[in-house]
Write a protein that holds these residues in place. Structure first.
Motif, short mmCIF file in Angstrom:
data_model
loop_
_atom_site.label_atom_id
_atom_site.label_comp_id
_atom_site.label_asym_id
_atom_site.label_seq_id
_atom_site.Cartn_x
_atom_site.Cartn_y
_atom_site.Cartn_z
N LEU A 83 0.67 -1.06 -0.45
CA LEU A 83 -0.21 0.43 0.01
C LEU A 83 0.91 1.37 -0.50
N PRO A 84 1.10 2.27 -0.47
CA PRO A 84 0.77 3.62 -1.15
C PRO A 84 1.03 4.42 0.55
N ARG A 85 2.19 4.80 1.22
CA ARG A 85 2.61 4.87 2.67
C ARG A 85 1.39 6.79 2.59
N GLU A 86 1.06 6.82 3.64
CA GLU A 86 -0.41 8.32 3.73
C GLU A 86 0.83 8.94 4.34
N THR A 87 1.04 9.73 3.62
CA THR A 87 1.48 11.49 3.81
C THR A 87 0.95 11.92 5.49
N SER A 88 1.94 12.35 6.07
CA SER A 88 1.69 13.22 7.18
C SER A 88 2.25 13.50 8.43
N ASP A 89 1.95 14.67 8.90
CA ASP A 89 3.47 15.97 9.08
C ASP A 89 3.49 14.29 11.19
N THR A 90 2.78 13.40 11.05
CA THR A 90 3.13 12.82 12.75
C THR A 90 4.22 12.06 11.56
N VAL A 91 6.05 11.76 12.21
CA VAL A 91 6.75 10.42 12.80
C VAL A 91 6.07 9.24 12.96
N ASP A 92 5.70 8.34 11.43
CA ASP A 92 5.94 6.56 11.84
C ASP A 92 6.94 6.58 12.93
N PRO A 93 6.48 5.53 14.21
CA PRO A 93 7.34 5.31 14.93
C PRO A 93 8.09 4.27 15.07
N HIS A 94 7.37 3.32 14.02
CA HIS A 94 7.97 1.96 13.33
C HIS A 94 8.75 2.02 11.92
N ARG A 95 9.00 3.30 11.94
CA ARG A 95 9.73 3.87 10.45
C ARG A 95 11.57 3.59 10.21
N LEU A 96 12.02 2.59 9.85
CA LEU A 96 13.09 2.29 9.86
C LEU A 96 13.91 3.19 8.67
N ASP A 97 15.10 3.59 9.18
CA ASP A 97 15.62 4.15 8.00
C ASP A 97 17.49 3.71 8.03
N LEU A 98 18.04 3.38 7.22
CA LEU A 98 19.40 2.71 6.97
C LEU A 98 19.73 4.01 6.23
N ASP A 99 21.18 4.37 6.48
CA ASP A 99 21.90 4.96 5.71
C ASP A 99 23.47 4.08 5.68
N SER A 100 23.71 4.12 3.93
CA SER A 100 24.47 2.41 4.43
C SER A 100 25.75 3.39 3.88
N GLU A 101 25.35 4.38 3.88
CA GLU A 101 27.29 5.12 3.77
C GLU A 101 27.90 5.41 4.86
N THR A 102 26.34 5.77 5.93
CA THR A 102 27.23 7.23 7.08
C THR A 102 26.75 5.59 8.49
N TRP A 103 26.23 4.28 7.73
CA TRP A 103 26.24 2.91 8.98
C TRP A 103 25.43 3.45 9.81
N LYS A 104 24.28 4.31 9.49
CA LYS A 104 23.43 4.89 10.74
C LYS A 104 21.95 4.83 10.24
N VAL A 105 21.26 4.03 12.20
CA VAL A 105 20.44 3.94 11.44
C VAL A 105 19.21 4.45 12.75
N SER A 106 17.83 4.77 12.23
CA SER A 106 17.08 5.82 12.84
C SER A 106 15.55 4.66 12.76
N LEU A 107 15.15 5.05 13.94
CA LEU A 107 13.82 4.12 14.21
C LEU A 107 12.77 4.81 14.49
N GLY A 108 11.59 5.51 13.74
CA GLY A 108 10.90 6.63 14.35
C GLY A 108 11.20 8.24 14.27
N GLY A 109 13.08 8.29 13.70
CA GLY A 109 13.83 9.17 13.66
C GLY A 109 14.62 9.09 15.13
N LYS A 110 14.25 8.27 16.00
CA LYS A 110 15.24 7.93 17.12
C LYS A 110 16.69 7.19 16.44
N PRO A 111 17.70 7.84 17.10
CA PRO A 111 19.27 6.78 16.96
C PRO A 111 19.12 5.54 17.68
#
Length: 227
Positions: free
Chosen positions: A123-151
């Motif tokens: 399903l397409p993700r809904e746009t919202s100003d609220t950060v999804d607490p389960h949103r996982l972001d991985l940056d393979s260049e900096t080796w950094k991980v954040s979950l819901g905007g938290k490292p």
């Protein structure tokens, strides 16, 4: 429910197919059953269902061949059924492109849960100003991980392992496959090393989210990432 909510079950065990159909229809899906594999590929491509539940052993044409032929022309999600846990390991090694695997006998409720999880990811993700607490972001260049905007502070190996799972959500990886991906040049590393790293990743992610655990253990096989 999506506009396309059809589930196509390709299963020659009539009793099992009927039970699965009942559970999926109760969950709100439109279900069609094929009892043999000869015309399955054409039907899948013609109907373009939301998802296919595909048995491995079928008269006319086996599930392995059907999966290969469908995947060459379509990205429709496929859940494969097999009667043996060991068979799942072999199927994983063949890189068929199925999205999930179930070993018979399995609970119809588990199938419904797997179907929902796979279709939810499409399903397409809904746009919202609220950060999804389960949103996982991985940056393979900096080796950094954040979950819901938290490292989330992971080691390099933990990052590589999580990234391998996260890149293919729902895909079941065996421990051997994960070893090849994360430790390609270290023959001394054993399968249980993967289990240890998974345990550490889970603990670090739960420290941020509370009790959310997106990594699913598949008994006797390995792990998958569930978004």
């Amino acid at each position: 429910m999506d506009v396309n909510d059809k589930i196509l079950i390709v299963e020659d065990e009539a009793a099992l197919a009927d039970i699965l159909k009942q559970y999926l229809e109760q969950a709100g899906y439109d279900v069609e059953i094929l009892s043999e594999g000869r015309h399955a590929v054409k039907r899948i491509l013609d109907v373009a269902p939301a998802l296919v539940v595909l048995d491995l052993m079928l008269p006319g044409k086996d599930g392995l061949t059907i999966c290969r032929e469908v995947r060459a022309k379509s990205d429709v999600p496929i859940i494969m059924e097999t009667a043996k846990v060991e068979e799942i390991d072999r199927l994983l090694g063949l890189e068929l492109g199925a999205d999930d695997y179930l070993c018979k006998p399995f609970s119809p409720r588990e199938l419904v849960a797997r179907v929902r999880a796979i279709l939810r990811r499409s399903l397409p993700r809904e746009t919202s100003d609220t950060v999804d607490p389960h949103r996982l972001d991985l940056d393979s260049e900096t080796w950094k991980v954040s979950l819901g905007g938290k490292p989330v502070d992971l080691t390099r190996r933990e990052f590589q392992l999580l990234e391998a799972l996260h890149r293919r959500p729902g895909r079941v990886f065996s421990r051997a496959q994960l070893l090849d991906l994360v430790f390609p040049d270290d023959a001394a590393v054993i399968d249980r090393t993967i289990d240890s790293h998974i345990k550490n990743i889970r603990q670090k992610m739960k420290a941020v989210t509370g009790d959310w655990d997106p990594i699913r253990s598949v008994y006797g096989v390995g792990y998958a990432f569930e978004s």
